[in-house]
Scaffold this motif. Structure first.
Motif, PDB file in Angstrom:
ATOM      1  N   GLU A 304     -22.128  15.787 -23.450  1.00 33.05           N
ATOM      2  CA  GLU A 304     -22.803  14.432 -22.909  1.00 33.05           C
ATOM      3  C   GLU A 304     -22.913  13.437 -24.171  1.00 33.05           C
ATOM      4  N   SER A 308     -20.674  10.067 -24.652  1.00 42.28           N
ATOM      5  CA  SER A 308     -21.441   8.693 -25.055  1.00 42.28           C
ATOM      6  C   SER A 308     -21.212   7.906 -26.275  1.00 42.28           C
ATOM      7  N   LYS A 334     -14.996  11.123 -20.824  1.00 47.10           N
ATOM      8  CA  LYS A 334     -16.138  11.580 -19.915  1.00 47.10           C
ATOM      9  C   LYS A 334     -16.438  12.892 -20.414  1.00 47.10           C
ATOM     10  N   ALA A 335     -17.627  13.370 -19.906  1.00 44.87           N
ATOM     11  CA  ALA A 335     -18.063  14.856 -20.190  1.00 44.87           C
ATOM     12  C   ALA A 335     -17.540  15.571 -18.847  1.00 44.87           C
TER      13      ALA A 335
END
Length: 460
Positions: A304, A308, A334-335
């Motif tokens: 995450e 980010s 994206k995670a």
């Protein structure tokens, strides 16, 4: 089983789509077609899943023999067991295209062909969908070890009495664990209720030693002798283009104090040098220079955070190049991890496959044989900890026959550098860790005995 032994629509579809079989298929089909338990070792992107399925599909699409129940009224015939729910979803998608292609080939040839039905039962399956599977069992059931266990411990087991084949994919991920021991007992319970013992087919790109995995797959007769399993070693090493990247001049300087603490009651501690300011730009550069990238990390929280930070850095670069600072940020990556909901996982995977997303930062949720489409590059932040895991992860790139797999490894500190270098060297040599399946785990046995006695009476 040679190509000329296949039912005409199946043979026509295969030769039109692929031309020639891969070594895994050419070597695996004769053993599977003869009904032998079969273990196939083959690299990622070698067509081993189709090698396992095609013989069973061939028998399903043919007209039912005289006197047999019509197709579609015989219960589930093939069970595919996946260690991951996400992998089960992917196989479900990839099966539908061959089945539709075979049906179209039969229509063009003017010969009858039954189109087998496919169903999926995992932890994501809703109660309504489970009831529908019990009412109308699919010809091919895609499931996980836990869901197969639950089916055998309920009235849904009646839908499994006609099973003829069980395919265990990524068998290396199960064999050395108690989860694998649990599956081994589940397969014995399945054999207890079926009209005849189902054929067992195991698949993996990273399994050693093969005789140990074969014993795990085949299990044992009541007299204690191991069931014979034919081993198909099509494990020609896949071309690897891998390197270890050290993004700083001196890894020995990491952690040194670069800014002394300011005196005072509210002072923070000293600021120490970190490798992350050097890793982030390199990762962003790699993502931006490839069509699709998977970055593997070893923790969900890091996935995450890293996703980010890469998006923030991409936005900062866009502003520096004259972009609108007030424009909504565009997510470059994206995670992806196991805590995401099924809908979210599928959405993110689809965005990468269709090119709307340039990369994913993933944990082991994408490690196994998920066909993510044309992934160009795999990046591993920190050593994967095992040669087999490194091969599985890098194998997500170039997941097509003959394509090399490209990977970059970024160690985080000095000892991690030593480990990463060792793992990469052993990956190039194909020196996979040995697996040993658990012997007689009594806690697993106890759980299965309780489940068995919940439905039937058993003599001691």
């Amino acid at each position: 089983m040679a190509l000329d032994q296949l039912y005409e629509p199946v043979r026509t579809w295969f030769t039109t789509t692929f031309g020639e079989p891969t070594p895994a298929q050419a070597q695996g089909w004769p053993a599977i077609a003869s009904g032998e338990h079969t273990l196939i070792l083959a690299p990622t992107g070698s067509g081993k899943t189709l090698a396992a399925f095609l013989s069973g599909i061939d028998s399903l699409v043919r007209p039912a023999p005289e006197g047999a129940a019509p197709r579609g009224e015989q219960g589930t015939r093939i069970v595919y067991v996946s260690p991951l729910r996400a992998l089960a979803v992917d196989v479900d998608k990839n099966l539908r295209a061959p089945l539709a292609g075979i049906r179209l080939a039969a229509e063009r040839l003017g010969v009858p062909a039954y189109e087998p039905t496919v169903g999926m039962r995992t932890g994501d399956t809703s109660p309504a969908e489970r009831r529908a599977l019990a009412r109308r069992p699919p010809d091919i059931l895609i499931t996980t070890p836990e869901s197969l266990y639950l089916m055998l411990t309920s009235s849904a087991r009646d839908t499994l009495r006609d099973v003829q084949q069980v395919i265990v994919d990524e068998i290396h991920a199960l064999a050395g664990t108690k989860r694998g021991a649990h599956l081994a007992l589940t397969l014995e319970r399945l054999e207890e209720i079926t009209a005849r013992p189902p054929q067992r087919i195991g698949l993996s790109a990273t399994q050693r030693p093969l005789d140990e995995i074969a014993r795990f797959l085949g299990g044992y007769h009541d007299d204690g002798t191991a069931r014979p399993v034919t081993i198909v070693d099509a494990g020609v090493r896949k071309p690897l283009e891998i390197e270890v990247i050290v993004p700083v001049d001196d890894m020995g300087a990491l952690g040194e104090i670069v800014d002394e603490p300011v005196p005072g009651s509210a002072a923070a501690g000293p600021v120490r040098s970190s490798i992350w300011p050097s890793i982030h730009p390199r990762l962003l550069e790699l993502v931006q220079s490839h069509r699709s990238t998977i970055i593997f990390v070893n923790a969900r929280r890091l996935a995450e955070r890293l996703a980010s930070r890469l998006n923030e850095l991409a936005a900062e670069q866009a502003v520096e190049r004259g972009g609108d600072p007030d424009a909504p940020p565009v997510e470059l990556v994206k995670a992806h991890h196991g805590s995401l909901s099924r809908e979210r996982r599928l959405q993110i995977e689809d965005e990468l496959k269709t090119g709307r997303l340039r990369g994913l930062v993933a944990t082991s949720s994408l490690e196994l044989g998920i066909d993510m489409g044309a992934v160009d590059l795999v990046v591993q932040v920190e050593s994967p900890g095992a040669v087999s895991r490194g091969l599985q992860r890098v194998g997500r790139a170039g997941h097509q026959v003959g394509e090399p797999s490209r990977g970059k490894f970024f160690p985080k500190h000095r000892s991690d550098l030593v480990e990463a270098a060792t793992v990469v060297q052993r990956m190039r040599l194909g020196l996979i860790e040995a697996t040993r399946y658990p012997r007689n785990p009594l806690d697993v046995l106890a759980q299965q005995i309780v489940a068995m006695c919940a439905l039937d009476e058993w003599p001691v």
